[in-house]
Design a protein around this motif. Structure first.
Motif, PDB file in Angstrom:
ATOM      1  N   PRO A   1       0.836  -1.209   0.000  1.00 31.85           N
ATOM      2  CA  PRO A   1       0.000   0.000   0.000  1.00 31.85           C
ATOM      3  C   PRO A   1       0.867   1.253   0.000  1.00 31.85           C
ATOM      4  O   PRO A   1       2.034   1.216   0.388  1.00 31.85           O
ATOM      5  N   ARG A   2       0.291   2.352  -0.426  1.00 27.11           N
ATOM      6  CA  ARG A   2       1.025   3.621  -0.448  1.00 27.11           C
ATOM      7  C   ARG A   2       1.414   4.023   0.968  1.00 27.11           C
ATOM      8  O   ARG A   2       0.618   3.898   1.892  1.00 27.11           O
ATOM      9  N   THR A   3       2.626   4.510   1.109  1.00 28.30           N
ATOM     10  CA  THR A   3       3.075   4.978   2.424  1.00 28.30           C
ATOM     11  C   THR A   3       3.199   6.504   2.456  1.00 28.30           C
ATOM     12  O   THR A   3       3.317   7.080   3.528  1.00 28.30           O
TER      13      THR A   3
ATOM     14  N   THR B   1       1.330   9.999   1.710  1.00 22.71           N
ATOM     15  CA  THR B   1      -0.016  10.525   1.487  1.00 22.71           C
ATOM     16  C   THR B   1       0.003  11.673   0.472  1.00 22.71           C
ATOM     17  O   THR B   1       1.052  12.249   0.184  1.00 22.71           O
ATOM     18  N   ASP B   2      -1.172  12.010  -0.027  1.00 27.30           N
ATOM     19  CA  ASP B   2      -1.293  13.142  -0.954  1.00 27.30           C
ATOM     20  C   ASP B   2      -0.870  14.446  -0.280  1.00 27.30           C
ATOM     21  O   ASP B   2      -0.288  15.315  -0.928  1.00 27.30           O
TER      22      ASP B   2
ATOM     23  N   ALA C   1      11.698   8.155  -1.981  1.00 31.70           N
ATOM     24  CA  ALA C   1      10.352   8.720  -2.162  1.00 31.70           C
ATOM     25  C   ALA C   1      10.440  10.146  -2.690  1.00 31.70           C
ATOM     26  O   ALA C   1       9.696  10.534  -3.602  1.00 31.70           O
TER      27      ALA C   1
END
Length: 121
Positions: A36-38, A40-41, A77
């Motif tokens: 899952p994405r770690t 955030t927007d 990232a």
């Protein structure tokens, strides 16, 4: 049927198999492989804003490591986000002055003079 939908036979076959197994629920978007994405927007937005609107202390531009440390993200990232948004802080459109007080200033008449050449004089 695939040609009418503007799709490939493989894609239609996948959807059909999902429908047979899960019925209507299978027609929606299924989860994809990978973790899952770690990030955030909100973290992405903060990184982009910080990159464009500020500079780090004691430096002229952000590096992936300094930005990662500042925002609590990994350097990988930061690099992926910069690449996705086409940001290249190391390539500035304007000339940046060094914050190092020991760095000699280049002579205006000969801006191509290197630091090594200046130390010889």
């Amino acid at each position: 049927m695939a040609a009418q939908l503007g799709s490939t036979p493989q894609a239609v076959g996948r959807r059909w198999a999902r429908f047979v197994q899960y019925r209507i629920a299978g027609l929606g978007d299924m989860s994809r492989p990978g973790g899952p994405r770690t990030v955030t927007d909100e973290q992405v937005a903060a990184l982009v804003a910080r990159t464009l609107e500020s500079t780090p202390k004691n430096a002229t531009r952000w590096s992936t490591r300094s930005m990662a440390k500042e925002l609590g993200l990994s350097p990988a990232a930061v690099s992926r986000i910069w690449r996705a948004f086409g940001l290249q802080p190391h390539r500035s459109e304007t000339s940046l002055l060094s914050t190092d007080q020991r760095a000699p200033l280049l002579h205006a008449e000969n801006p191509s003079t290197s630091l090594r050449d200046q130390r010889k004089h």
